[in-house]
Design a protein around this motif. Structure first.
Motif, PDB file in Angstrom:
ATOM      1  N   MET A   1      95.649  51.489-109.142  1.00 61.33           N
ATOM      2  CA  MET A   1      94.225  51.641-108.506  1.00 61.33           C
ATOM      3  C   MET A   1      93.619  53.024-108.590  1.00 61.33           C
ATOM      4  N   ALA A   2      92.412  52.947-108.919  1.00 62.40           N
ATOM      5  CA  ALA A   2      91.585  54.350-108.956  1.00 62.40           C
ATOM      6  C   ALA A   2      91.993  55.182-107.510  1.00 62.40           C
ATOM      7  N   THR A   3      92.008  54.513-106.376  1.00 63.02           N
ATOM      8  CA  THR A   3      92.224  54.857-105.035  1.00 63.02           C
ATOM      9  C   THR A   3      93.596  55.453-104.999  1.00 63.02           C
ATOM     10  N   THR A   4      94.663  54.769-105.576  1.00 63.74           N
ATOM     11  CA  THR A   4      95.910  55.517-105.345  1.00 63.74           C
ATOM     12  C   THR A   4      96.068  56.703-106.488  1.00 63.74           C
ATOM     13  N   HIS A   5      95.462  56.676-107.503  1.00 64.48           N
ATOM     14  CA  HIS A   5      95.421  58.116-108.317  1.00 64.48           C
ATOM     15  C   HIS A   5      94.608  59.156-107.617  1.00 64.48           C
ATOM     16  N   ALA A   6      93.533  58.802-106.815  1.00 67.04           N
ATOM     17  CA  ALA A   6      92.649  59.655-106.201  1.00 67.04           C
ATOM     18  C   ALA A   6      93.593  60.428-104.794  1.00 67.04           C
ATOM     19  N   LEU A   7      94.385  59.470-104.365  1.00 70.52           N
ATOM     20  CA  LEU A   7      95.216  59.711-103.188  1.00 70.52           C
ATOM     21  C   LEU A   7      96.483  60.847-103.659  1.00 70.52           C
ATOM     22  N   LEU A   8      96.963  60.498-104.793  1.00 74.65           N
ATOM     23  CA  LEU A   8      97.978  61.222-105.640  1.00 74.65           C
ATOM     24  C   LEU A   8      97.580  62.482-105.820  1.00 74.65           C
ATOM     25  N   GLY A   9      96.209  62.744-106.378  1.00 70.81           N
ATOM     26  CA  GLY A   9      95.505  63.840-106.706  1.00 70.81           C
ATOM     27  C   GLY A   9      95.466  64.688-105.499  1.00 70.81           C
ATOM     28  N   LEU A  10      94.978  64.166-104.548  1.00 68.70           N
ATOM     29  CA  LEU A  10      94.717  65.169-103.004  1.00 68.70           C
ATOM     30  C   LEU A  10      96.065  65.460-102.832  1.00 68.70           C
ATOM     31  N   ALA A  11      97.248  64.504-102.899  1.00 62.34           N
ATOM     32  CA  ALA A  11      98.416  64.789-102.236  1.00 62.34           C
ATOM     33  C   ALA A  11      99.104  66.313-102.704  1.00 62.34           C
ATOM     34  N   LEU A  12      98.464  66.431-104.048  1.00 61.69           N
ATOM     35  CA  LEU A  12      99.399  67.425-104.917  1.00 61.69           C
ATOM     36  C   LEU A  12      98.557  69.094-104.069  1.00 61.69           C
TER      37      LEU A  12
ATOM     38  N   GLY B   1      96.252  46.879-108.171  1.00 60.54           N
ATOM     39  CA  GLY B   1      95.736  46.073-106.986  1.00 60.54           C
ATOM     40  C   GLY B   1      96.907  45.149-106.577  1.00 60.54           C
ATOM     41  N   ALA B   2      98.015  45.373-107.069  1.00 60.59           N
ATOM     42  CA  ALA B   2      99.233  44.548-106.467  1.00 60.59           C
ATOM     43  C   ALA B   2      99.572  45.068-105.152  1.00 60.59           C
ATOM     44  N   PRO B   3     100.242  44.323-104.300  1.00 60.52           N
ATOM     45  CA  PRO B   3     100.738  44.734-102.919  1.00 60.52           C
ATOM     46  C   PRO B   3     101.334  46.114-102.910  1.00 60.52           C
ATOM     47  N   GLU B   4     102.375  46.229-103.969  1.00 60.09           N
ATOM     48  CA  GLU B   4     103.227  47.482-104.144  1.00 60.09           C
ATOM     49  C   GLU B   4     102.104  48.653-104.422  1.00 60.09           C
ATOM     50  N   ASP B   5     100.970  48.535-105.070  1.00 58.11           N
ATOM     51  CA  ASP B   5     100.064  49.451-105.299  1.00 58.11           C
ATOM     52  C   ASP B   5      99.667  50.192-103.877  1.00 58.11           C
ATOM     53  N   LEU B   6      99.218  49.020-103.205  1.00 59.19           N
ATOM     54  CA  LEU B   6      98.653  49.397-101.918  1.00 59.19           C
ATOM     55  C   LEU B   6      99.592  49.876-101.084  1.00 59.19           C
ATOM     56  N   PHE B   7     101.007  49.538-101.179  1.00 55.53           N
ATOM     57  CA  PHE B   7     102.166  50.405-100.500  1.00 55.53           C
ATOM     58  C   PHE B   7     102.140  51.826-101.044  1.00 55.53           C
ATOM     59  N   VAL B   8     102.001  51.956-102.145  1.00 57.43           N
ATOM     60  CA  VAL B   8     102.163  53.440-102.700  1.00 57.43           C
ATOM     61  C   VAL B   8     101.010  54.265-102.142  1.00 57.43           C
ATOM     62  N   ALA B   9      99.840  53.587-101.986  1.00 57.09           N
ATOM     63  CA  ALA B   9      98.686  54.408-101.816  1.00 57.09           C
ATOM     64  C   ALA B   9      98.516  54.715-100.202  1.00 57.09           C
ATOM     65  N   GLY B  10      99.448  53.883 -99.363  1.00 54.27           N
ATOM     66  CA  GLY B  10      99.553  53.877 -97.851  1.00 54.27           C
ATOM     67  C   GLY B  10     100.620  55.077 -97.847  1.00 54.27           C
TER      68      GLY B  10
ATOM     69  N   VAL C   1      92.347  54.260 -98.665  1.00 54.41           N
ATOM     70  CA  VAL C   1      93.564  53.243 -98.069  1.00 54.41           C
ATOM     71  C   VAL C   1      92.639  51.868 -97.851  1.00 54.41           C
ATOM     72  N   ALA C   2      91.493  51.987 -97.068  1.00 54.49           N
ATOM     73  CA  ALA C   2      90.815  50.829 -96.655  1.00 54.49           C
ATOM     74  C   ALA C   2      90.102  50.374 -97.981  1.00 54.49           C
ATOM     75  N   VAL C   3      89.680  51.004 -98.679  1.00 53.28           N
ATOM     76  CA  VAL C   3      89.150  50.281-100.107  1.00 53.28           C
ATOM     77  C   VAL C   3      90.213  49.870-100.928  1.00 53.28           C
ATOM     78  N   SER C   4      91.328  50.428-100.762  1.00 53.06           N
ATOM     79  CA  SER C   4      92.413  49.817-101.522  1.00 53.06           C
ATOM     80  C   SER C   4      92.807  48.431-101.063  1.00 53.06           C
ATOM     81  N   ALA C   5      92.774  48.280 -99.713  1.00 55.22           N
ATOM     82  CA  ALA C   5      93.159  46.932 -99.065  1.00 55.22           C
ATOM     83  C   ALA C   5      92.327  45.957 -99.601  1.00 55.22           C
ATOM     84  N   VAL C   6      91.080  46.266 -99.439  1.00 55.67           N
ATOM     85  CA  VAL C   6      89.922  45.066-100.037  1.00 55.67           C
ATOM     86  C   VAL C   6      90.056  44.845-101.412  1.00 55.67           C
TER      87      VAL C   6
END
Length: 198
Positions: free
Chosen positions: A1-12, A130-139, A161-166
């Motif tokens: 998900m784009a949101t997961t990529h955004a979170l990974l970038g922020l984490a760096l 958008g798979a559940p494991e994608d949400l898990f990684v984002a979380g 994370v909220a957008v990811s869940a939706v």
């Protein structure tokens, strides 16, 4: 998900909070932008035009060295932004291929490697965006951002994370919606629609 990529970038950017907190804002912004920027190629050769898993990773090394030697907001932003963009391209190979319904696993094109001159096959560790494991990684990635980040970073991480869940809840139905809407588009627009939707 784009949101997961955004979170990974922020984490760096998180290490900057400990070593150079004054540079952290530039790093967080660059991580966010670098994390999502590769997907600007969505309508022009998605996962190929702006995705550079090898060259992006190589370019990150001297940028990080320069940022370590000359730590300014600009050098740090370049280093974190390049690292986030490279991570995005590499992470796409961990997911599914380019297809409307990636959970069916019919595409063998995850991300294009310009260095190798070929498509890298999908690993499907995350079965599809958008798979559940994608949400898990984002979380999981969001936890340190929420715990260690300041107000805006914490709010952004929680919001992503909220957008990811939706999105996870809507991901499969969205494929059907897209399939039904594309034929209704004017003929002049259809050449700009990604092939997987046609």
């Amino acid at each position: 998900m784009a949101t997961t990529h955004a979170l990974l970038g922020l984490a760096l950017a998180l290490p900057l909070l400990a070593v150079a907190p004054d540079l952290a804002p530039a790093a967080f912004l660059a991580g966010l932008v670098g994390g999502v920027a590769p997907d600007l190629d969505l309508y022009t050769g998605h996962r190929k035009t702006l995705h550079y898993p090898v060259y992006g990773s190589i370019a990150t090394v001297p940028a990080v060295v320069l940022a370590a030697l000359v730590p300014t907001p600009v050098t740090v932003a370049i280093a974190v932004g390049l690292a986030a963009a490279a991570l995005h391209a590499v992470a796409d190979a961990a997911g599914s291929g380019l297809e409307l319904r990636p959970w069916q696993g019919t595409s063998e094109r995850a991300v294009y490697s310009h260095y190798h001159g070929r498509w890298v096959r999908p690993r499907r560790w995350v079965r599809y965006d958008g798979a559940p494991e994608d949400l898990f990684v984002a979380g999981i990635v969001a936890v340190p951002l929420v715990m260690l980040g300041d107000g805006p970073v914490t709010a952004l991480a929680a919001g992503l994370v909220a957008v990811s869940a939706v999105y996870v809840l809507l991901r499969k139905p969205l494929a059907t919606v897209a399939e039904r809407l594309v034929p209704l588009l004017p003929a002049a627009v259809r050449p700009y629609v990604p092939a997987r939707y046609l």
